[in-house]
Design a protein around this motif. Structure first.
Motif, PDB file in Angstrom:
ATOM      1  N   THR A  83       0.984  -1.152  -0.025  1.00  0.00           N
ATOM      2  CA  THR A  83      -0.069   0.069  -0.074  1.00  0.00           C
ATOM      3  C   THR A  83       0.927   1.138  -0.050  1.00  0.00           C
ATOM      4  OG1 THR A  83      -1.764  -1.210   1.375  1.00  0.00           O
ATOM      5  CG2 THR A  83      -1.856   1.124   1.306  1.00  0.00           C
ATOM      6  N   GLN A  84       0.798   1.798  -0.966  1.00  0.00           N
ATOM      7  CA  GLN A  84       1.532   3.320  -0.994  1.00  0.00           C
ATOM      8  C   GLN A  84       1.201   4.312  -0.139  1.00  0.00           C
ATOM      9  OE1 GLN A  84       4.351   3.607  -2.885  1.00  0.00           O
ATOM     10  NE2 GLN A  84       4.337   1.597  -3.441  1.00  0.00           N
ATOM     11  N   VAL A  85       1.965   4.772   0.683  1.00  0.00           N
ATOM     12  CA  VAL A  85       1.608   5.961   1.540  1.00  0.00           C
ATOM     13  C   VAL A  85       2.596   7.226   1.376  1.00  0.00           C
ATOM     14  CG1 VAL A  85       1.617   6.462   4.023  1.00  0.00           C
ATOM     15  CG2 VAL A  85       0.913   4.136   3.418  1.00  0.00           C
ATOM     16  N   ASP A  86       1.884   8.462   1.117  1.00  0.00           N
ATOM     17  CA  ASP A  86       3.031   9.308   0.907  1.00  0.00           C
ATOM     18  C   ASP A  86       2.619  10.362   2.191  1.00  0.00           C
ATOM     19  OD1 ASP A  86       0.301  10.486   0.626  1.00  0.00           O
ATOM     20  OD2 ASP A  86       0.625  10.684  -1.568  1.00  0.00           O
ATOM     21  N   PHE A  87       3.410  11.414   1.778  1.00  0.00           N
ATOM     22  CA  PHE A  87       3.308  12.373   2.949  1.00  0.00           C
ATOM     23  C   PHE A  87       2.343  13.140   3.123  1.00  0.00           C
ATOM     24  CE2 PHE A  87       4.060  16.855   4.390  1.00  0.00           C
ATOM     25  CZ  PHE A  87       4.876  16.509   5.581  1.00  0.00           C
ATOM     26  N   ALA A  88       1.265  13.433   2.160  1.00  0.00           N
ATOM     27  CA  ALA A  88      -0.014  13.826   2.336  1.00  0.00           C
ATOM     28  C   ALA A  88      -0.784  13.076   3.133  1.00  0.00           C
ATOM     29  CB  ALA A  88      -0.459  14.331   0.696  1.00  0.00           C
ATOM     30  N   MET A  89      -0.767  11.860   2.714  1.00  0.00           N
ATOM     31  CA  MET A  89      -1.755  10.856   3.938  1.00  0.00           C
ATOM     32  C   MET A  89      -1.121  10.723   5.248  1.00  0.00           C
ATOM     33  SD  MET A  89      -1.760   7.829   0.943  1.00  0.00           S
ATOM     34  CE  MET A  89      -2.781   6.468   1.919  1.00  0.00           C
ATOM     35  N   GLY A  90       0.010  10.747   5.301  1.00  0.00           N
ATOM     36  CA  GLY A  90       0.539  11.020   6.825  1.00  0.00           C
ATOM     37  C   GLY A  90       0.354  12.269   7.363  1.00  0.00           C
ATOM     38  N   HIS A  91       0.297  13.492   6.603  1.00  0.00           N
ATOM     39  CA  HIS A  91       0.119  14.669   7.231  1.00  0.00           C
ATOM     40  C   HIS A  91      -1.489  14.687   7.530  1.00  0.00           C
ATOM     41  CE1 HIS A  91       0.807  18.932   7.925  1.00  0.00           C
ATOM     42  NE2 HIS A  91      -0.468  19.323   7.249  1.00  0.00           N
ATOM     43  N   GLU A  92      -2.313  14.365   6.970  1.00  0.00           N
ATOM     44  CA  GLU A  92      -3.588  14.207   7.228  1.00  0.00           C
ATOM     45  C   GLU A  92      -3.864  13.349   8.496  1.00  0.00           C
ATOM     46  OE1 GLU A  92      -7.960  13.243   5.619  1.00  0.00           O
ATOM     47  OE2 GLU A  92      -6.412  13.735   4.250  1.00  0.00           O
ATOM     48  N   ALA A  93      -3.162  12.314   8.653  1.00  0.00           N
ATOM     49  CA  ALA A  93      -3.160  11.385  10.027  1.00  0.00           C
ATOM     50  C   ALA A  93      -2.855  12.186  11.209  1.00  0.00           C
ATOM     51  CB  ALA A  93      -2.693  10.255   9.877  1.00  0.00           C
ATOM     52  N   ALA A  94      -1.749  13.153  10.959  1.00  0.00           N
ATOM     53  CA  ALA A  94      -0.963  13.829  11.727  1.00  0.00           C
ATOM     54  C   ALA A  94      -1.842  14.945  12.397  1.00  0.00           C
ATOM     55  CB  ALA A  94       0.145  14.483  11.395  1.00  0.00           C
TER      56      ALA A  94
END
Length: 97
Positions: free
Chosen positions: A23-34
């Motif tokens: 599953t590709q996870v990028d910075f934008a996805m991590g930022h939203e989770a943050a």
């Protein structure tokens, strides 16, 4: 460095069925989770290092000087990292380019 006692979902994640599909996870996805990031007041930051061999290492810091020293060594070793503070998330892949 103290053992980190941050809330996480490891028990839930361990119940998931494993697959060989990535599953590709990028910075934008991590930022939203943050956006729900909760760093205890006694910590200045968490540094997640991406080592040159692909391993990921995460460390939490209570002292800014120790975190700066670790991040400097990561850059000297040509490693990337993400640093999360109480009010910001920065990474070397996007923020230094």
């Amino acid at each position: 460095m103290a053992k980190s006692d941050f809330n996480n979902r490891i028990r839930e994640l361990n119940k998931w069925d494993a697959t060989d599909e990535l599953t590709q996870v990028d910075f934008a996805m991590g930022h939203e989770a943050a956006l729900t990031w909760d760093l205890p007041a006694s910590y200045v930051c968490v540094v997640r290092a991406i080592k040159t061999d692909g391993k990921i290492e995460e460390r939490s810091y209570r002292q800014a000087n120790a975190a700066k020293r670790y991040m400097k060594n990561l850059l000297l070793d040509d490693c990337d990292y993400v640093v999360m503070t109480g009010n910001a998330i920065l990474d070397t892949l996007h923020d230094l380019l």
